[in-house]
Write a protein that holds these residues in place. Sequence first.
Motif, PDB file in Angstrom:
ATOM      1  N   GLY A   1     -82.403   5.857  12.293  1.00 45.15           N
ATOM      2  CA  GLY A   1     -83.843   5.675  12.182  1.00 45.15           C
ATOM      3  C   GLY A   1     -84.631   6.915  12.527  1.00 45.15           C
ATOM      4  N   ILE A   2     -83.979   8.091  12.455  1.00 42.38           N
ATOM      5  CA  ILE A   2     -84.650   9.329  12.833  1.00 42.38           C
ATOM      6  C   ILE A   2     -85.052  10.140  11.612  1.00 42.38           C
ATOM      7  CG2 ILE A   2     -84.336  11.537  14.043  1.00 42.38           C
ATOM      8  CD1 ILE A   2     -82.527  10.160  15.976  1.00 42.38           C
ATOM      9  N   GLY A   3     -84.282  10.047  10.536  1.00 44.40           N
ATOM     10  CA  GLY A   3     -84.467  10.941   9.394  1.00 44.40           C
ATOM     11  C   GLY A   3     -85.866  10.939   8.829  1.00 44.40           C
ATOM     12  N   LEU A   4     -86.402   9.761   8.485  1.00 49.90           N
ATOM     13  CA  LEU A   4     -87.734   9.704   7.897  1.00 49.90           C
ATOM     14  C   LEU A   4     -88.810  10.091   8.903  1.00 49.90           C
ATOM     15  CD1 LEU A   4     -87.469   6.472   5.712  1.00 49.90           C
ATOM     16  CD2 LEU A   4     -87.385   8.862   4.964  1.00 49.90           C
ATOM     17  N   ALA A   5     -88.607   9.755  10.168  1.00 49.15           N
ATOM     18  CA  ALA A   5     -89.578  10.152  11.196  1.00 49.15           C
ATOM     19  C   ALA A   5     -89.627  11.667  11.329  1.00 49.15           C
ATOM     20  CB  ALA A   5     -89.224   9.503  12.531  1.00 49.15           C
ATOM     21  N   VAL A   6     -88.457  12.303  11.325  1.00 44.25           N
ATOM     22  CA  VAL A   6     -88.412  13.763  11.406  1.00 44.25           C
ATOM     23  C   VAL A   6     -89.040  14.379  10.158  1.00 44.25           C
ATOM     24  CG1 VAL A   6     -86.875  15.762  11.464  1.00 44.25           C
ATOM     25  CG2 VAL A   6     -86.403  13.785  12.930  1.00 44.25           C
ATOM     26  N   ALA A   7     -88.746  13.800   8.991  1.00 43.25           N
ATOM     27  CA  ALA A   7     -89.321  14.315   7.750  1.00 43.25           C
ATOM     28  C   ALA A   7     -90.842  14.223   7.783  1.00 43.25           C
ATOM     29  CB  ALA A   7     -88.767  13.538   6.559  1.00 43.25           C
ATOM     30  N   GLU A  40     -91.369   5.049  11.594  1.00 41.98           N
ATOM     31  CA  GLU A  40     -91.267   5.011  13.048  1.00 41.98           C
ATOM     32  C   GLU A  40     -89.846   5.361  13.479  1.00 41.98           C
ATOM     33  OE1 GLU A  40     -92.606   1.382  14.729  1.00 41.98           O
ATOM     34  OE2 GLU A  40     -94.490   1.364  13.602  1.00 41.98           O
ATOM     35  N   ARG A  41     -89.757   5.995  14.612  1.00 39.93           N
ATOM     36  CA  ARG A  41     -88.436   6.364  15.140  1.00 39.93           C
ATOM     37  C   ARG A  41     -87.669   5.115  15.556  1.00 39.93           C
ATOM     38  NH1 ARG A  41     -87.410  11.709  16.718  1.00 39.93           N
ATOM     39  NH2 ARG A  41     -89.080  13.107  16.069  1.00 39.93           N
ATOM     40  N   ALA A  42     -86.357   5.188  15.388  1.00 41.53           N
ATOM     41  CA  ALA A  42     -85.434   4.117  15.761  1.00 41.53           C
ATOM     42  C   ALA A  42     -85.654   2.850  14.932  1.00 41.53           C
ATOM     43  CB  ALA A  42     -85.530   3.791  17.255  1.00 41.53           C
ATOM     44  N   LEU A  65     -90.115  -3.865   6.836  1.00 43.30           N
ATOM     45  CA  LEU A  65     -89.776  -2.480   7.168  1.00 43.30           C
ATOM     46  C   LEU A  65     -90.762  -1.491   6.574  1.00 43.30           C
ATOM     47  CD1 LEU A  65     -87.584  -0.868   8.657  1.00 43.30           C
ATOM     48  CD2 LEU A  65     -86.354  -0.691   6.492  1.00 43.30           C
ATOM     49  N   GLY A  66     -91.469  -1.885   5.520  1.00 43.52           N
ATOM     50  CA  GLY A  66     -92.331  -0.945   4.836  1.00 43.52           C
ATOM     51  C   GLY A  66     -93.419  -0.361   5.713  1.00 43.52           C
ATOM     52  N   ALA A  67     -94.005  -1.184   6.575  1.00 39.76           N
ATOM     53  CA  ALA A  67     -95.107  -0.701   7.413  1.00 39.76           C
ATOM     54  C   ALA A  67     -94.614   0.158   8.569  1.00 39.76           C
ATOM     55  CB  ALA A  67     -95.903  -1.893   7.963  1.00 39.76           C
ATOM     56  N   ARG A  68     -93.306   0.123   8.855  1.00 40.97           N
ATOM     57  CA  ARG A  68     -92.779   0.840  10.027  1.00 40.97           C
ATOM     58  C   ARG A  68     -91.663   1.807   9.660  1.00 40.97           C
ATOM     59  NH1 ARG A  68     -90.491  -3.252  13.975  1.00 40.97           N
ATOM     60  NH2 ARG A  68     -90.555  -1.426  15.337  1.00 40.97           N
ATOM     61  N   VAL A  69     -91.543   2.115   8.381  1.00 44.18           N
ATOM     62  CA  VAL A  69     -90.387   2.879   7.935  1.00 44.18           C
ATOM     63  C   VAL A  69     -90.362   4.296   8.526  1.00 44.18           C
ATOM     64  CG1 VAL A  69     -91.493   3.817   5.860  1.00 44.18           C
ATOM     65  CG2 VAL A  69     -89.010   3.400   5.873  1.00 44.18           C
TER      66      VAL A  69
END
Length: 414
Positions: free
Chosen positions: A378-384, A368-370, A362-366
Motif C-alpha cells: 500500500g505504499i506505491g501509489l502513495a509514494v507516486a 493513502e498509505r497502507a 478503495l477508490g476514495a482511499r487508493v
Amino acid sequence: MKRRLINSTLGVVLVVVVLFCVPLALLEKQSIENSAQNAVRTEALHLLGVVENRLVAGEPIDAEALSGLTGTDASRYAVIHLPGQTPITLGTPPDGGDPVRAVEQGPHSETVTVEESRGPVSRDIRRMLLLLAGVAVATIAAAAALAVWQSRRLARPLTELAQTAERLGSGDPRPRQRRYGTAELDRIAEVLDASAERIGRMLTAERRLAADASHQLRTPLTALSMRLEEIAETDDPATVKEEAAIALTQVERLTDVVQRLLTNSRDSRNASAVAFDVDEVIKQQAEEWRPALRRAGRVLYLEGPPGLFAVGTPGAVAQVLAALIENSLMHGDGAVTIRTRVRDTRVVIEVQDEGEGVSDELGARVFERAVSGHNSTGIGLAVARDLAEADGGRLELLSLRPPVFALFLARHVD
C-alpha cells in the motif's frame, strides 16, 4: 526525595514545637505556682484581718472561735502567733515537704502562717504538661501526615515525568498531555510533550523515508535485474552490449533515486524542475517494463500526440510512471496503455489496463498509505502521489473501471 521532604518538614515542626511548648510550659508552671501562692496569701490576710478585729473588739481568740470561719480552706493549715499566748493551730499540717506557705504579720505583733500541701500544685502542673505533650504529639503526627501527603503529591509528578523521559528514550514518543497544577512541573511536562511530538515527527519521517526508499529502489533494481538476466541468457555480443548499456542507464537511475531520496529527506521543495521531453521518459519506461509484461503474457501500448514537453523532474516522472505500470502489472490484467494528451495548460499522462478495476470502497482511499486491496504494502501509489506533488504536478484516479490513473504536469511551450 520523599524521605528528605518528610525529614525536613518534621525537623521544622519539631523546632517550632520545642520553641513554643517549652516557654509555654515554663510560663504555665509559674502561673500555677503563683496562683497557689496567691490563694494561700489571701487566706493568711483574711485570718490576719479576723484576728485584728477580735483584738480591737476585745473578743476571745482561740481555735474554737476561729474554726467556724468559712474563709479557711479545710486543706490548709494555719498557725496564729499572739504575743504572750500559745500558738493557735487550725487544720492538719500538710503531708510532704516544701509546702506552699504564706506568713503575714499584723500591727499588734500577731503573726499568721498559712500552709498548703504542694500536691494539688504538682497535679495541676502534671496535667498541664500532659496537655502540652498531647498537643505536641498531635501536631507532630499531623505534620508527619501532611509531609507524607505532600511528598507523594510532589514525587508522583516527578516519577511520571521520569517515566515519560524513559519512554522517549525507548522510542515511544506519545505525549501524555498531563498537568499537575504546579508551574515548574507543568513547564517540564510541556517541554517533554513538545519533545515527544518532535521525536514522533522525526521517527515518522524516518520510517516513511525507509518505506519510500525500499519501494522506490525496488523498481530500478528489478529493472536492472531483468537486464542482467537478459545478458546472462544470451551469447550475442551485440545484445550483451546493448543490454549492458541499458543496465548502466538503470544504475544511473538508481543513483538518481538515492540522491532524490536524500534530497527530499532534507528539503521537500523541488528545485530541479526543468523542461523535458515526455516521449523520452515514456519510451524509457516502456523499454524497461515490456520484458516483464511479455513474461506475463501482456502487451504495452503507447498512444498520444508526439512532441509534448512538460515542466518537472524527469527522474521523478519516471518513478511515478514506473509505480503506475508496476501497479497495473501486479493488480491489473490485459493490455497496458500509456496515453498522453493536452488539457489546458497541462500535459496529462494516463496509465490504463483492462483489469477488474478499483472497488468503490478503495477508490476514495487508493492513495493513502497502507491501503491496498490485494495484500500489498500500500505504499506505491502513495509514494507516486508524493513524488508528483513534490514535482509540481498531481496524480489522480480518473476511472475506477477500467482503472485509469492520470499524472498532470505543467506544459512547457516554447
